[in-house]
Motif scaffolding. Sequence first.
Motif: not given
Length: 426
Positions: A251-252, A255, A320-321, A324, A336-337, A339-341
């Motif tokens: 995810y990172q 992004q 994940a995107t 968000f 993962v969560l 990373d997202i938040f």
Amino acid sequence: MNLLDDLRWRGLVHQTTDDAGLGAWLDAKPRVLYCGFDPTADSLHVGSLLPLLLLRRFQRAGHQPIAVVGGATGMIGDPSGKSAERNLQSPEQLAANVAGLRAQMSGYLDFDAPQRPALLVNNADWTAPMTFLEFLRDVGKNFPIGMMLAKDSVKSRLERDDTGMSYTEFSYMLLQAYDFVHLNRTLGCELQVGGSDQWGNITAGIDLGRRMNGASLQGMTCPLLTKSDGSKMGKTEQGAVWLDPRRTSPYQFYQYWVNVDDADVSPCLRMLTELPREEIEALDADRAASAAARQSQRRLAETLTRLVHGDAGLATARKATEVFFGAEISDLDDGVLADIFADVPSQQLPATQLAGDGLNVLDALVTSTLAKSKAEARRAVEQGGAYVNNRRVESPQAQLTTADLASDTVMVLRSGKKRYALLRFQ
């Protein structure tokens, strides 16, 4: 286009030892080439991806690539582009880093090809058995001091008043140059590639190969991966963008590329992807007509995430995107969560609060700091503006239990369209 013309169109040729003749030399027959990777960590980062993919391009064009992991040179550290002496690694850390790079490179080069398979070697295998006196006698005597002092990597350090260069780092050039000599003798390697900061080391190897082997060798560098403002690509506030998902999650990683500036996305599409020229030029035209659509960035992010993390990693990054931007959350893990938040408020509660009747949603909103009071939390629920895991809360009497966890220990709360908070139950 032949290989060299394609590399030039993509902006991947910075310097060569024979601008006029290198293309014909490559077309004449399959060549053996190498690129070195110093094991400063147990993973490559985005900056290392450029030369690694350069080897991949050569292999797909019919040549045989050798990836050299610097088990010997890594003991010293390359002074090129460095303003101060490197910290030396312990043998144990170096061995772990070498093992990590070996495993990682297999995802990019074909080591099982029926013809001209890629090779992975460690320069410690031929350097470590040599004694110091043997190295001075057989290698050092072929290095004129004047030539070494003229190299930019040495000269720039010696001209500084606040630092210098130890004999250890000064000798790095000899070690890397001898790699080219050894690979030429044993594997017929005739070409070394690398980043533009390696030009001095590459030409030193070519000169040493002529002196020791009587060989006519070639060199080519690609540009360093930089942004339009001159800063290094692949750097964030959190540090480098790594290829290892344990260091930089899919995810990172995704992004990072989605958020590349318009001025930088075209060079990235050319240098880092294998997309055909026609598609890249079409993306350039679309971006000129409608930059806000960010179609180029999405294509870049999808292509590179699939290359580095596979279809599963890309699917996780896409999901994940979507989360968000408000999609319902399920089947994601704590990492993962996180990373997202990463930038939203987070509170930790005992897991026992979800036992029995569970935790009232109004108490959860207040505890998470999304509401200042139960009255404010109630209004948010009644007005349809309170969410758990991006699912609207229908009643102020709702009780949250372990069934409402978005992952093993995390629950995601939202108020309105964009205000998020996490509750962690442990």
